[in-house]
Design an enzyme around this catalytic site. Structure first.
Site, PDB file in Angstrom:
ATOM      1  CE  LYS A  36      -3.853   1.988   2.691  1.00  0.00           C
ATOM      2  NZ  LYS A  36      -4.724   1.830   3.883  1.00  0.00           N
ATOM      3  CB  SER A  67      -8.003   3.760   2.817  1.00  0.00           C
ATOM      4  OG  SER A  67      -7.175   3.159   3.802  1.00  0.00           O
ATOM      5  CB  SER A 116      -8.410   0.881   5.690  1.00  0.00           C
ATOM      6  OG  SER A 116      -9.161   2.050   5.560  1.00  0.00           O
TER       7      SER A 116
HETATM    8  N1  GLN Z   1     -13.078   4.446   6.277  1.00  0.00           N
HETATM    9  C1  GLN Z   1     -12.507   4.912   7.490  1.00  0.00           C
HETATM   10  C2  GLN Z   1     -12.062   6.347   7.325  1.00  0.00           C
HETATM   11  O1  GLN Z   1     -12.337   6.879   6.318  1.00  0.00           O
HETATM   12  C3  GLN Z   1     -11.347   4.038   7.881  1.00  0.00           C
HETATM   13  C4  GLN Z   1     -10.120   4.295   7.104  1.00  0.00           C
HETATM   14  C5  GLN Z   1      -8.970   3.439   7.490  1.00  0.00           C
HETATM   15  O2  GLN Z   1      -9.138   2.409   8.155  1.00  0.00           O
HETATM   16  N2  GLN Z   1      -7.784   3.863   7.097  1.00  0.00           N
HETATM   17  O3  GLN Z   1     -11.469   6.937   8.168  1.00  0.00           O
END
Ligand code: GLN
Length: 491
Positions: A82, A157, A181
């Site tokens: 990532k 994400s 995420s």
């Molecule tokens: N979807 C959540 C956010 O937007 C979690 C994101 C994540 O786990 N990096 O913050």
């Protein structure tokens, strides 16, 4: 050769050790697939064939040099990172315009550890900007497409990681999970992904979003693959002050343990309104399978879990507003080309370098930390966080693991939620509470729902129960084949 794209990491390891395939051939197989399929999926944002093949040659030398004696089971196996992980010599963009030209002078701990195990880096994976999002629509590099249906989001994400594995562009990837995420994109793309207990994997070199919640973890086709990857990723690191000093574990040690007597807690709060019927059907079928494997299910309560999304959207933005203050146009990253003075240089660089969702979080975070609102929002959210953690501890008095859906729906269409941030935030309603409590969570594929899109089952364990969760997931994967499926069109 082409069936290697569906092989498990153990199978790849065996093929490499017996020289049925070389690391260079394996890397080439995946690089060629990336070249062919990535233009339509947008999962990778950076590749570098020469760098990858150089790493593969080194792995081949190690394997040949070892002459059949034990080397890391991951040696010569490709992986992709990532783009939140710093990688020396490769661009690290974090999905942002702010870092489009940033080349890190060092490797993240996770990158370093997987490289030390002999893994070969295929490239860097697309993601929501600074890991803020649930659909990969906030990336500066454009959305990632879900390989099961390119008009749908892959989740976020870590959507690039999920899409790349689902399309068999890489056998394994790293992800990070601040509120879901790793698990939510794993669910939406039909993969296995694990967020470890907070502190098990070092955050060194992982670009910070919300430091008290961020945790790196493995994403792959199966639980047994995740166990191998976690073995290499985990470990104490003095460079992360929240890294935990614990004995080294083999996370795969219990994979084969029978599940007879396992107590599965089902939180009422995870099975109410809000979960789509197709998701419910697949999760119920998975629970029936677990009962056939000898587990028992019982109801548990997570009374405060309904407050997890509001508490998270105070705490995570608060930490983000502080963490992201380092992007000021001075030390690294984007600098606005024109400005009258220093203050304008800061504000223009940040105005031009960050996207809308990142700005929204910085504004919310700055607000909840400001004088007069700190007590009303930030402190309250921290109290709720403690209550949520206590709920889990009470539940684990009654059960060994908790199960439920990973996501309330299967992958949705592009644009379906991007105009309404709250709708988007609710995508993580079942995953966020584990981050707030620092608990490990995992998602594994358990069937298909509407429009033939994958459904994810979530397993939540108590702190440091990764080996048990992987065991619970693996036994299910031995009697089901959801994790072996791949999109027909990409075969
Ligand atoms: N979807 C959540 C956010 O937007 C979690 C994101 C994540 O786990 N990096 O913050």
């Amino acid at each position: 050769m082409s069936d290697l794209i569906n092989s498990s990491l153990r199978e790849l390891s065996a093929a490499l050790a017996t020289r049925q395939v070389s690391a260079v051939e394996l890397a080439t197989l995946f690089l060629d697939r990336i070249e062919k399929l990535n233009p339509s999926l947008n999962a990778f944002v950076t590749t570098d064939r020469a760098k990858t093949l150089a790493q593969a040659r080194t792995a081949d030398e190690k394997i040949v040099g070892a002459g059949g004696s034990a080397i890391s089971p991951l040696c010569g196996i490709p992986v992709a990172h990532k783009d939140i992980f710093c990688t020396q010599g490769w661009r690290t963009s974090c999905g942002s315009k702010m870092l489009t030209n940033f080349v890190s002078p060092y490797d993240a701990h996770v990158v370093e550890k997987l490289a030390a195990a002999g893994m070969v880096t295929l490239g860097k994976l697309n993601m929501d900007e600074f890991a803020m999002g649930s659909s990969n629509e906030t990336s500066y590099f454009g959305p990632v497409k879900n390989p099961w249906n390119v008009s749908c989001v892959p989740g976020g994400s870590s959507g690039g990681s999920a899409a790349a594995i689902a399309a068999r562009l890489t056998p394994a990837a790293t992800g990070t999970d601040t509120g879901g995420s790793i698990r939510q994109p794993a669910a939406l793309c039909g993969l296995s992904g694990l967020k470890p207990t907070y502190g098990v994997v070092s955050r060194y070199g992982m670009i910070a979003f919300a430091s008290s919640l961020d945790q790196a973890g493995p994403m792959a086709k199966s639980a047994s693959d995740c166990a191998l990857l976690l073995n290499a990723m985990a470990g104490f690191d003095t460079r992360d002050s929240t890294s935990l000093q614990r004995p080294v574990e083999d996370y795969g040690r219990d994979l084969e343990k029978p599940l007879a007597g396992l107590r599965i807690g089902l939180p009422q709060e995870f099975f109410g309104a809000g979960m789509d019927a197709d998701v419910r059907a697949a999760v119920d079928a998975a629970l029936a399978e677990y009962r056939r494997l000898g587990a028992t299910t019982l109801e548990v309560r997570l009374t405060n879990s309904g407050l997890s999304v509001p508490a998270y959207y105070v705490i995570a933005p608060a930490e983000a507003s502080s963490n992201l203050s380092r992007f000021d146009g001075v030390r690294y990253g984007y600098r606005a080309p024109e400005y009258a003075d220093l203050a304008e240089m800061y504000s223009r660089s940040r105005a031009q370098g960050f996207g809308a969702e990142v700005k929204r979080r910085i504004l919310i975070g700055t607000y909840v930390l400001s004088h007069g609102y700190y007590d009303a929002y930030y402190l309250q959210a921290q109290k709720i966080r403690r209550l949520i953690a206590a709920d889990f501890q009470a539940a684990f008095q009654q059960c060994d693991v908790i199960m439920g859906p990973t996501s309330p729906s299967v992958a949705f269409a592009f644009g379906a939620k991007s105009a309404d941030p709250v709708q988007m935030y609710l995508s993580d309603i079942y995953t966020i509470s584990t981050n707030l409590a620092g608990l490990p969570g995992m998602s594994l594929p358990c069937g298909f729902g509407a429009n033939n899109m994958p459904v994810g089952l979530q397993i939540i364990g108590n702190w440091f129960d990764e080996a048990r969760m992987l065991n619970v997931a693996h036994k299910y994967q031995q009697v089901t084949d959801w994790h072996t499926r791949m999109p027909e069109t990409l075969k």
